[in-house]
Write an enzyme that holds these catalytic residues in place. Structure first.
Site, PDB file in Angstrom:
ATOM      1  N   CYS A  77       0.848  -1.206   0.000  1.00  0.00           N
ATOM      2  CA  CYS A  77       0.000   0.000   0.000  1.00  0.00           C
ATOM      3  C   CYS A  77       0.883   1.255   0.000  1.00  0.00           C
ATOM      4  O   CYS A  77       1.583   1.523  -0.954  1.00  0.00           O
ATOM      5  CB  CYS A  77      -0.972  -0.052   1.178  1.00  0.00           C
ATOM      6  SG  CYS A  77      -2.302   1.154   1.005  1.00  0.00           S
ATOM      7  N   HIS A 169      -3.577  -5.266   0.669  1.00  0.00           N
ATOM      8  CA  HIS A 169      -3.045  -5.694   1.974  1.00  0.00           C
ATOM      9  C   HIS A 169      -3.052  -7.220   2.088  1.00  0.00           C
ATOM     10  O   HIS A 169      -4.069  -7.805   2.444  1.00  0.00           O
ATOM     11  CB  HIS A 169      -3.886  -5.087   3.108  1.00  0.00           C
ATOM     12  CG  HIS A 169      -3.667  -3.621   3.274  1.00  0.00           C
ATOM     13  ND1 HIS A 169      -2.672  -3.102   4.066  1.00  0.00           N
ATOM     14  CD2 HIS A 169      -4.292  -2.561   2.709  1.00  0.00           C
ATOM     15  CE1 HIS A 169      -2.693  -1.780   3.996  1.00  0.00           C
ATOM     16  NE2 HIS A 169      -3.673  -1.427   3.176  1.00  0.00           N
ATOM     17  N   GLU A 171      -1.728  -8.930   4.328  1.00  0.00           N
ATOM     18  CA  GLU A 171      -1.665  -9.352   5.729  1.00  0.00           C
ATOM     19  C   GLU A 171      -3.038  -9.539   6.358  1.00  0.00           C
ATOM     20  O   GLU A 171      -3.158 -10.148   7.413  1.00  0.00           O
ATOM     21  CB  GLU A 171      -0.834  -8.346   6.545  1.00  0.00           C
ATOM     22  CG  GLU A 171      -1.436  -6.947   6.730  1.00  0.00           C
ATOM     23  CD  GLU A 171      -1.173  -5.992   5.561  1.00  0.00           C
ATOM     24  OE1 GLU A 171      -0.987  -6.466   4.425  1.00  0.00           O
ATOM     25  OE2 GLU A 171      -1.184  -4.770   5.797  1.00  0.00           O
TER      26      GLU A 171
END
Ligand code: XMP
Length: 529
Positions: A77, A169, A171
């Site tokens: 990002c 993202h 994660e």
């Protein structure tokens, strides 16, 4: 080791988690970290997201020397934008901000190293986006390796150097193949070894504790009966035996029979000798008439320090007396205070944003260090909660203890609204025991992150045995959460609630109504105070 540089994203700690889940040790540092000041060389670097825009005045920027280290860099990002901003690309506000799900079309380049990041992902992948800026111009010598309908450069990679950037993202669990992407970077691209396991941690940590405590120093530690302090106590005991003193202060607002149960559990299952100090009268006398939650916390925190200090002085005096009477080796002064600090607390304090605004002052023993001139020993400071639980299992701590829900330092005092008196504590304890007992019987305990009963200071009308009653109300709370920052209420099967309600109103004198709290966090908090 993977170095994760934090630009203040709410997801930064999750990147660390994902690496650890792959058994790769990862450390989070603020993005302002100077590379020349690092005492170790990372094998790979991940740049986190951020609430900033790279082109803002005062926006955080990375030490550009990370690009000269010769190690792989992955920007997520803002991290992607930061790579582009440093290497000649352009970033701009996008017309269509993307928040939530998006579909990334993966573009292969036929360069095997470049394509390694998305290896095994042939077409599209569903990802989670959260950005208002995007790349408007790709830096020279970069390939596009992914796009969405609104972001033409949703993923980029350098043609010859080991730099990748992704707008989404990986994660967060909503990015369905995010774990694979992180795994490709961490295991295949950086070649980190997957050797971060709790088995190896135990040996190293015990050696480290022995090393810092030396031959003589004694250590004191407060034990609460929760998983963190129990695991920390067990590690200390393994490392330095009876030079470690575990102390449980009964503040009068613990669970029913908690002190006795914890003592038994610690000595029987962990071999740790626990001193229980019953200071309930002192605590309850100071809490009488106090309604304000922050005042309750302060009183409990300060009284705890006082009682604990007195106990430490007593332990030292006893050791000296013992030495005079029986001779032998001196144990030395109490030099250390054991604390079960976990990695999320450490992250909170080192994060680029600094400690977040205090919503509630959580219990801490900072005062002890200053007053007693103790040094802090924190064997769990590198670990996440689930790692502590895994460690506990390896140390043969029973599952019942390892999987216990957290219990706040100020205890039932923040679950009893209004003044805390012995009779109110009794009602709250009884309701709590029944509630937890029924949750366990229904086999739901491990699905719930935290469950407890709250006692309201108001009375309601009811009817029992043809008689009108006018009694207090119990609120049941049960939440599911990953990190306690956000939480959702747990959807009980109705028959479980029915049973709990019936038992509480029948068995707990002074209660004629039971309600269930269906508030999430936010806007609620987990506790009621
Ligand atoms: P809240 O109510 O802030 O709770 O949503 C989040 C988690 O923190 C625990 N909590 C505390 N723990 N001292 C503690 O040791 C405190 O003063 C305290 N207040 C809340 C709460 O039980 C939940 O797990």
């Amino acid at each position: 080791t993977i170095l994760i540089l934090d630009f203040g994203s709410q997801y930064s700690h999750l990147i660390t988690r994902r690496c650890r889940e792959l058994s790769v040790y990862a450390e989070l540092m603020p993005c302002t970290q100077k590379i020349k000041d690092l005492t170790w060389k990372p094998k790979g670097i991940i740049l986190s997201g951020s609430p900033y825009s790279v082109y803002d005045d005062g926006a955080p920027h990375v030490d550009p020397s990370i690009f000269d280290l010769g190690v792989p860099v992955l920007g997520i990002c803002y991290g992607l934008q930061e790579i582009a901003w440093n290497l000649g690309g352009e970033v701009a506000k996008c017309d269509h901000r993307e928040y939530g799900f998006a579909q990334v079309e993966v573009i292969k380049t036929s360069n095997p190293l470049v394509d390694l990041l998305f290896k095994g992902i042939e077409t599209d992948m569903q990802v989670w986006m959260s950005h208002g800026d995007q790349l408007s111009q790709i830096p020279t010598d970069f390939y596009v390796i992914g796009k969405t309908t609104t972001a033409p450069y949703a993923a980029i990679a350098h043609k010859t150097r080991p730099f990748w950037g992704i707008q989404f993202h990986p994660e967060v669990t909503h990015s369905l193949r995010g774990k694979e992407v992180i795994s490709r970077f961490v295991l295949d691209i950086t070649n980190c070894r997957a050797n971060w396991t709790m088995e190896t941690f135990i040996g190293k940590e015990i050696a480290r504790i022995r090393d810092i405590c030396g031959e003589k120093g004694q250590v004191i530690g407060a034990v609460s009966g929760g998983v963190d302090s129990s695991v920390a106590a067990k590690l200390m005991h393994e490392a330095i035996g009876d030079r470690f003193h575990a102390v449980l202060v009964d503040n009068g607002v613990l669970r029913e029979n908690e002190a006795a149960q914890v003592k038994e559990m610690l000595s029987k299952d962990l071999g740790v000798n626990l001193t229980v100090i019953d200071a309930s009268d002192l605590f309850l006398s100071r809490l009488a008439d106090v309604e304000d939650p922050e005042k309750k916390r302060k009183i409990i925190g300060n009284t705890f320090i006082e009682v604990f200090e007195r106990e430490a002085a007593k332990i030292e005096a006893d050791a000296e007396k013992d030495l005079e009477e029986r001779g032998g080796e001196a144990k030395g002064k109490i030099e250390w205070l054991l604390q079960g600090t976990l990695y999320p607390d450490v992250i909170e304090s080192i994060s680029f944003k600094g400690p977040s605004a205090t919503i509630k002052t959580h219990h801490n023993v900072g005062g002890l260090l200053a007053n007693m001139q103790l040094k802090l020993i924190e064997p769990l400071r590198e670990l996440f909660k689930d790692e502590v639980r895994a460690l506990g299992r390896l140390l043969s701590i029973p599952a019942r203890l390892v999987n216990r829900h957290p219990f706040p330092g100020p205890g039932l005092a923040i679950r009893i609204l209004g003044p805390v008196t012995r009779s109110q504590v009794k009602i709250a304890q009884k309701a709590d025991t029944i509630y937890i007992d029924e949750i366990r019987k229904a086999g739901l305990y491990d699905q719930i992150s935290q469950a407890f009963a709250v006692l309201l200071p108001v009375k309601a009308v009811g009817v029992m045995g043809d008689k009108r009653t006018y009694e207090q109300v119990i609120v049941l709370r049960a939440v599911q959460t990953e990190d306690f920052m956000t939480a959702d209420w747990f959807a009980f099967p109705p028959e479980v609630l029915r049973k709990i309600s019936s038992r509480i109103t029948n068995e707990v004198e002074g209660v004629n109504r039971v309600t269930y709290d269906i508030s999430s966090k936010p806007p609620g908090t987990v506790e009621w105070l």
